[in-house]
Design a protein around this motif. Structure first.
Motif, PDB file in Angstrom:
ATOM      1  N   ALA A  28       0.742  -1.139  -0.062  1.00 60.36           N
ATOM      2  CA  ALA A  28       0.145  -0.033   0.013  1.00 60.36           C
ATOM      3  C   ALA A  28       0.840   1.184   0.083  1.00 60.36           C
ATOM      4  N   ASP A  29       1.719   1.136   0.810  1.00 60.54           N
ATOM      5  CA  ASP A  29       2.529   2.397   1.150  1.00 60.54           C
ATOM      6  C   ASP A  29       3.572   2.816   0.096  1.00 60.54           C
ATOM      7  N   ALA A  30       4.359   1.658  -0.321  1.00 61.79           N
ATOM      8  CA  ALA A  30       5.608   1.904  -1.246  1.00 61.79           C
ATOM      9  C   ALA A  30       5.126   1.621  -2.900  1.00 61.79           C
ATOM     10  N   VAL A  31       4.467   0.641  -2.999  1.00 68.95           N
ATOM     11  CA  VAL A  31       4.411   0.354  -4.277  1.00 68.95           C
ATOM     12  C   VAL A  31       3.073   0.892  -4.818  1.00 68.95           C
ATOM     13  N   VAL A  32       1.757   0.946  -4.256  1.00 69.37           N
ATOM     14  CA  VAL A  32       0.648   1.507  -4.929  1.00 69.37           C
ATOM     15  C   VAL A  32       0.712   3.026  -4.897  1.00 69.37           C
ATOM     16  N   ALA A  33       1.213   3.756  -3.876  1.00 66.31           N
ATOM     17  CA  ALA A  33       1.300   5.075  -3.844  1.00 66.31           C
ATOM     18  C   ALA A  33       2.599   5.594  -4.600  1.00 66.31           C
ATOM     19  N   ALA A  34       3.565   4.863  -4.805  1.00 63.10           N
ATOM     20  CA  ALA A  34       4.536   5.201  -5.972  1.00 63.10           C
ATOM     21  C   ALA A  34       4.301   5.204  -7.413  1.00 63.10           C
ATOM     22  N   LEU A  35       3.503   4.200  -7.512  1.00 64.05           N
ATOM     23  CA  LEU A  35       3.073   3.927  -8.956  1.00 64.05           C
ATOM     24  C   LEU A  35       1.594   4.254  -9.486  1.00 64.05           C
ATOM     25  N   ARG A  36       0.924   4.604  -8.467  1.00 67.97           N
ATOM     26  CA  ARG A  36      -0.535   5.266  -8.631  1.00 67.97           C
ATOM     27  C   ARG A  36      -1.173   4.319  -9.724  1.00 67.97           C
ATOM     28  N   PRO A  37      -1.213   2.955  -9.616  1.00 60.29           N
ATOM     29  CA  PRO A  37      -2.120   2.232 -10.718  1.00 60.29           C
ATOM     30  C   PRO A  37      -3.490   2.658 -10.932  1.00 60.29           C
ATOM     31  N   LEU A  38      -3.936   2.599 -12.236  1.00 58.48           N
ATOM     32  CA  LEU A  38      -5.430   2.443 -12.243  1.00 58.48           C
ATOM     33  C   LEU A  38      -6.018   1.548 -11.793  1.00 58.48           C
ATOM     34  N   VAL A  39      -5.523   0.291 -11.793  1.00 58.15           N
ATOM     35  CA  VAL A  39      -5.970  -1.142 -11.446  1.00 58.15           C
ATOM     36  C   VAL A  39      -4.848  -1.685 -10.592  1.00 58.15           C
ATOM     37  N   HIS A  40      -5.194  -2.305  -9.396  1.00 56.34           N
ATOM     38  CA  HIS A  40      -4.367  -3.481  -8.570  1.00 56.34           C
ATOM     39  C   HIS A  40      -4.958  -4.606  -8.748  1.00 56.34           C
ATOM     40  N   VAL A  41      -4.376  -5.604  -9.222  1.00 55.20           N
ATOM     41  CA  VAL A  41      -4.871  -6.921  -9.264  1.00 55.20           C
ATOM     42  C   VAL A  41      -4.193  -8.034  -8.237  1.00 55.20           C
ATOM     43  N   PHE A  42      -4.662  -8.599  -7.296  1.00 52.97           N
ATOM     44  CA  PHE A  42      -3.942  -9.358  -6.572  1.00 52.97           C
ATOM     45  C   PHE A  42      -4.517 -10.779  -6.111  1.00 52.97           C
ATOM     46  N   GLY A  43      -4.047 -11.558  -5.311  1.00 49.53           N
ATOM     47  CA  GLY A  43      -4.701 -12.706  -4.963  1.00 49.53           C
ATOM     48  C   GLY A  43      -4.373 -12.908  -3.349  1.00 49.53           C
ATOM     49  N   HIS A  44      -3.652 -14.159  -3.369  1.00 52.93           N
ATOM     50  CA  HIS A  44      -3.310 -14.597  -1.845  1.00 52.93           C
ATOM     51  C   HIS A  44      -4.573 -14.653  -0.942  1.00 52.93           C
ATOM     52  N   ASN A  45      -5.506 -13.858  -0.798  1.00 53.57           N
ATOM     53  CA  ASN A  45      -6.627 -14.054   0.213  1.00 53.57           C
ATOM     54  C   ASN A  45      -7.965 -14.819  -0.481  1.00 53.57           C
ATOM     55  N   HIS A  46      -7.969 -15.946  -0.387  1.00 53.74           N
ATOM     56  CA  HIS A  46      -9.314 -16.409  -0.879  1.00 53.74           C
ATOM     57  C   HIS A  46     -10.641 -16.346  -0.402  1.00 53.74           C
ATOM     58  N   ASP A  47     -10.668 -15.463   0.854  1.00 49.31           N
ATOM     59  CA  ASP A  47     -11.884 -15.265   1.496  1.00 49.31           C
ATOM     60  C   ASP A  47     -12.671 -14.006   1.212  1.00 49.31           C
ATOM     61  N   THR A  48     -11.990 -13.045   0.433  1.00 51.22           N
ATOM     62  CA  THR A  48     -12.652 -11.608   0.262  1.00 51.22           C
ATOM     63  C   THR A  48     -12.334 -11.478  -1.420  1.00 51.22           C
ATOM     64  N   PRO A  49     -13.072 -12.258  -2.275  1.00 50.38           N
ATOM     65  CA  PRO A  49     -12.720 -12.134  -3.761  1.00 50.38           C
ATOM     66  C   PRO A  49     -13.781 -10.716  -4.099  1.00 50.38           C
ATOM     67  N   GLY A  50     -13.428 -10.238  -5.239  1.00 46.93           N
ATOM     68  CA  GLY A  50     -14.267  -9.079  -5.812  1.00 46.93           C
ATOM     69  C   GLY A  50     -13.414  -7.828  -6.199  1.00 46.93           C
ATOM     70  N   ALA A  51     -14.019  -6.702  -6.152  1.00 45.03           N
ATOM     71  CA  ALA A  51     -13.442  -5.442  -6.797  1.00 45.03           C
ATOM     72  C   ALA A  51     -14.099  -4.482  -5.837  1.00 45.03           C
ATOM     73  N   VAL A  52     -13.312  -3.471  -5.654  1.00 46.59           N
ATOM     74  CA  VAL A  52     -13.838  -2.106  -5.143  1.00 46.59           C
ATOM     75  C   VAL A  52     -12.656  -0.953  -5.462  1.00 46.59           C
ATOM     76  N   VAL A  53     -13.419  -0.027  -5.689  1.00 44.22           N
ATOM     77  CA  VAL A  53     -12.754   1.344  -6.129  1.00 44.22           C
ATOM     78  C   VAL A  53     -12.355   1.950  -4.627  1.00 44.22           C
ATOM     79  N   GLY A  54     -11.081   2.474  -4.670  1.00 43.37           N
ATOM     80  CA  GLY A  54     -10.673   3.108  -3.340  1.00 43.37           C
ATOM     81  C   GLY A  54      -9.659   4.237  -3.675  1.00 43.37           C
ATOM     82  N   THR A  55      -9.952   5.220  -2.868  1.00 46.42           N
ATOM     83  CA  THR A  55      -9.215   6.517  -2.763  1.00 46.42           C
ATOM     84  C   THR A  55      -7.879   6.379  -2.081  1.00 46.42           C
ATOM     85  N   CYS A  56      -6.649   6.650  -2.677  1.00 47.87           N
ATOM     86  CA  CYS A  56      -5.542   6.412  -2.087  1.00 47.87           C
ATOM     87  C   CYS A  56      -5.115   8.062  -1.821  1.00 47.87           C
ATOM     88  N   SER A  57      -4.199   8.228  -0.773  1.00 53.78           N
ATOM     89  CA  SER A  57      -3.674   9.600  -0.651  1.00 53.78           C
ATOM     90  C   SER A  57      -2.146   9.310  -0.694  1.00 53.78           C
TER      91      SER A  57
END
Length: 92
Positions: A28-57
């Motif tokens: 969150a702090d280093a990668v997303v904040a530095a790159l400011r991606p339009l989309v961040h796709v990930f896995g690892h957690n199989h209990d909360t699938p889906g998509a959400v728009v988040g505002t990053c500061s």
């Protein structure tokens, strides 16, 4: 830009069925904040699938500089919970 990582960011789509949060603060702090991606796709957690728009500061020395929206997509699939493919369109 579309960012793909194994680990989710902390605070979004990273809660397990037992109520634990497994997201990575560094992503969150280093990668997303530095790159400011339009989309961040990930896995690892199989209990909360889906998509959400988040505002990053992005802040420097504790002062907010700017904010931006990112579509966070947990593409992890679990039979019986989410065995469907996550699909989305990017329109710009």
């Amino acid at each position: 830009m579309v960012l793909v990582t194994h680990a989710p960011t902390s605070g979004g789509l990273d809660r397990t069925a037992r109520g634990n949060y497994v997201g990575c603060r560094w992503v969150a702090d280093a990668v997303v904040a530095a790159l400011r991606p339009l989309v961040h796709v990930f896995g690892h957690n199989h209990d909360t699938p889906g998509a959400v728009v988040g505002t990053c500061s992005v802040a420097a020395d504790g002062v907010q500089e700017s904010s931006f929206d990112t579509l966070f997509v947990n593409a992890a699939a679990t039979p019986g919970i989410s065995d469907k493919v996550q699909c989305f369109d990017i329109r710009y």
